[in-house]
Design an enzyme around this catalytic site. Structure first.
Site, short mmCIF file in Angstrom:
data_model
loop_
_atom_site.label_atom_id
_atom_site.label_comp_id
_atom_site.label_asym_id
_atom_site.label_seq_id
_atom_site.Cartn_x
_atom_site.Cartn_y
_atom_site.Cartn_z
CG ASP A 250 15.12 65.01 -14.61
OD1 ASP A 250 16.15 65.11 -13.94
OD2 ASP A 250 14.68 63.89 -14.98
CE LYS B 281 14.01 65.25 -10.97
NZ LYS B 281 15.42 65.62 -11.19
#
Ligand code: NDP
Ligand code: 2IT
Length: 455
Positions: free
Chosen positions: A170, A130
């Site tokens: 995201d 991430k």
């Protein structure tokens, strides 16, 4: 009385608290997974000897760098950016980039850790990672966002690649940001390769990737309901958020004849007594994705839509709740209010939107509860399909991608049942989807780690 497993969990988490102090979101995510998988580890000497859990909670590496960019007035700004490469044991590091002022190491480590198990559950060859930045795209011009993305890729570009690490979107990172980041990578490295997913359809993106997380979440919830002989038709549903995940969850719910009573943003929520229509939703998509407006504007544009300043959807009586905005948006108290309002199923479109106490409230009340790493895995699953299409230099039809997405969500549900039902069920014989997802995701990663030696 606390069992020996409880002691092991407490001792393990206490150790992680020391090595990752001041990282509450990361510790929350670790605690939940360790609680589920500790009995499996205690039952398996090979996992213990290989120190699997200790190795899993430490990312392979964590990159942190400065991004320097210029605004439209020529002023110079500095932001912090990160990429947490958590585990590539199942494939290249894979996970989104988040641009939001709340981004820090704890938030990205929690998201990267969750991603490892989520990606494992998809059955595809993807490791977990991430990244993101505390940059706030809100209120910035397109040119400012472009300059920021280009400056970020100047550093990130040297760490990623189609077989190494493949970022995606995201919160705060959608089609526009992925386009700018890809363009910068292409020019800096002179390579047109599948280094990011969520790309534009004309230049390497996959059909259905935009829709995949929201559609997949509703699919997962449909399986939870059908497992109890129920379905979506006529169900009153509340959805939070109004971004990518929320929009497409709402779209799929409308297709399944459910009634969508709410959407929200960080300032308030809309309540739609008669249920959101396709016309409302198309207008809201244009508002959020093109005009970059606020959800309250929907109430000015349509009679049947009421805006609740500062409100959240959790006070609305409903059958199904899909939190699709951000972490810890449903507190224990809000979970109680949802139970009181008659909720029967909750599926996490966002990552960890329900606080630990809230999860316990749902499970004790016999509410079907689908955790994010299972329920929102559809997005990264179609990212995996985008990588496969890029590797083959071809493009699949929307039908083909959607069918594969549906198959993957069905298989994830089955894996949750395999590891979370029977003796593991929660109150009223309801499957423990949290245990099911954690154990199902964990075993594939742990076994691959054993096969591949110490690293
Ligand atoms: P978007 O940026 O498209 O939308 C985010 C939405 O959440 C906006 O409505 C935003 O409101 C709201 N929101 C963000 N932060 C907060 C906050 N602190 N408090 C209240 N509301 C907030 O993001 P996505 O839809 O892509 O992501 C939503 C969630 O889904 C995240 O948890 C993400 O990690 C998760 N997810 C996303 C996937 C994807 O494919 N995009 C895949 C799997 C999970 P506002 O505009 O006011 O900030
Ligand atoms: O949380 C997630 O799964 C995502 N934001 C999507 C990640 C991806 O690589 O598609």
């Amino acid at each position: 009385m606390a069992s020996s497993t409880d002691h092991e969990v407490a001792a393990f988490v206490a150790q992680v608290e020391i090595s990752s102090e001041h990282q509450p979101e990361f510790l929350q995510a670790v605690h939940e997974v360790v609680e589920s998988v500790m009995p499996v580890v205690l039952d398996n000497k090979t996992y213990q000897d290989a120190n699997i859990l200790e190795r899993l909670v430490e990312p392979d590496r964590l990159l942190r760098f400065r991004v320097t960019w210029e605004d439209d007035q020529g002023r110079v700004h500095v932001n912090r950016a990160y990429r947490v490469e958590f585990s590539n044991v199942l494939g290249p590091y894979k996970g989104g980039m988040r641009f939001h002022p709340t981004v820090n190491e704890s938030v990205l480590k929690f998201l990267g850790f969750e991603q490892v198990f989520k990606n494992s559950l998809t059955g595809l060859l993807m490791g977990g990672g991430k990244g993101g930045s505390d940059f706030d795209p809100k209120g910035k011009s397109d040119a400012e966002v472009r300059r920021f993305c280009e400056a970020l890729m100047l550093e990130l570009g040297r760490h990623i690649g189609p077989d190494t690490d493949v970022p995606a979107g995201d919160i705060g990172v959608g089609a526009r940001e992925v386009g700018y980041m890809f363009g910068a990578y292409r020019r800096l490295h002179n390579k047109h390769v599948g280094v990011l997913t969520g790309k534009g359809i004309g230049w390497g993106g996959s059909l259905i990737r935009t829709e995949a997380t929201g559609y997949g979440c509703v699919e997962f919830c449909r399986h939870m309901l059908e497992h109890t002989g129920d379905g979506f038709a006529g169900k009153k549903c509340v959805v939070s958020g109004s971004g990518n995940v929320a929009q497409h969850a709402a779209e799929k719910l409308i297709k399944l004849d459910a009634k969508v009573l709410s959407l929200s943003d960080s300032k308030g929520c809309i309540y739609v007594e008669d249920g959101l229509t396709t016309e409302h939703l198309e207008w809201i998509k244009d508002l959020k994705n093109n005009r970059r407006g606020r959800i309250h504007e929907a109430a000015d544009a349509f009679d049947g839509i009421e805006y609740r300043e500062g409100g959240e959807p959790w006070d609305i009586a409903c059958d199904v709740a899909l939190p699709c905005a951000t972490q810890n948006e449903v507190s224990e108290d809000e979970a109680r209010r949802l139970v009181k309002g008659g909720v029967r199923a909750v599926a996490e479109g966002a990552n960890m939107p329900v606080e630990a106490g809230g999860v316990a409230v749902f499970q004790q009340a016999g509410v079907l509860f689908g955790p994010g790493k299972a329920a929102n895995a559809g997005g990264v699953a179609v990212s995996g399909l985008e990588m496969a299409q890029n590797a083959g230099r071809l493009m699949w039809s929307a039908d083909k991608v959607e069918t594969q997405l549906e198959d993957i969500m069905r298989d994830i549900h089955a894996k949750c049942i395999e590891h979370g039902s029977g003796a593991h069920s929660t109150a009223k014989g309801v499957p423990d989807y949290v245990r099911g997802a954690n154990v199902g995701g964990f075993i594939r990663v742990a076994d691959a780690m054993l096969d591949q030696g110490l690293w």
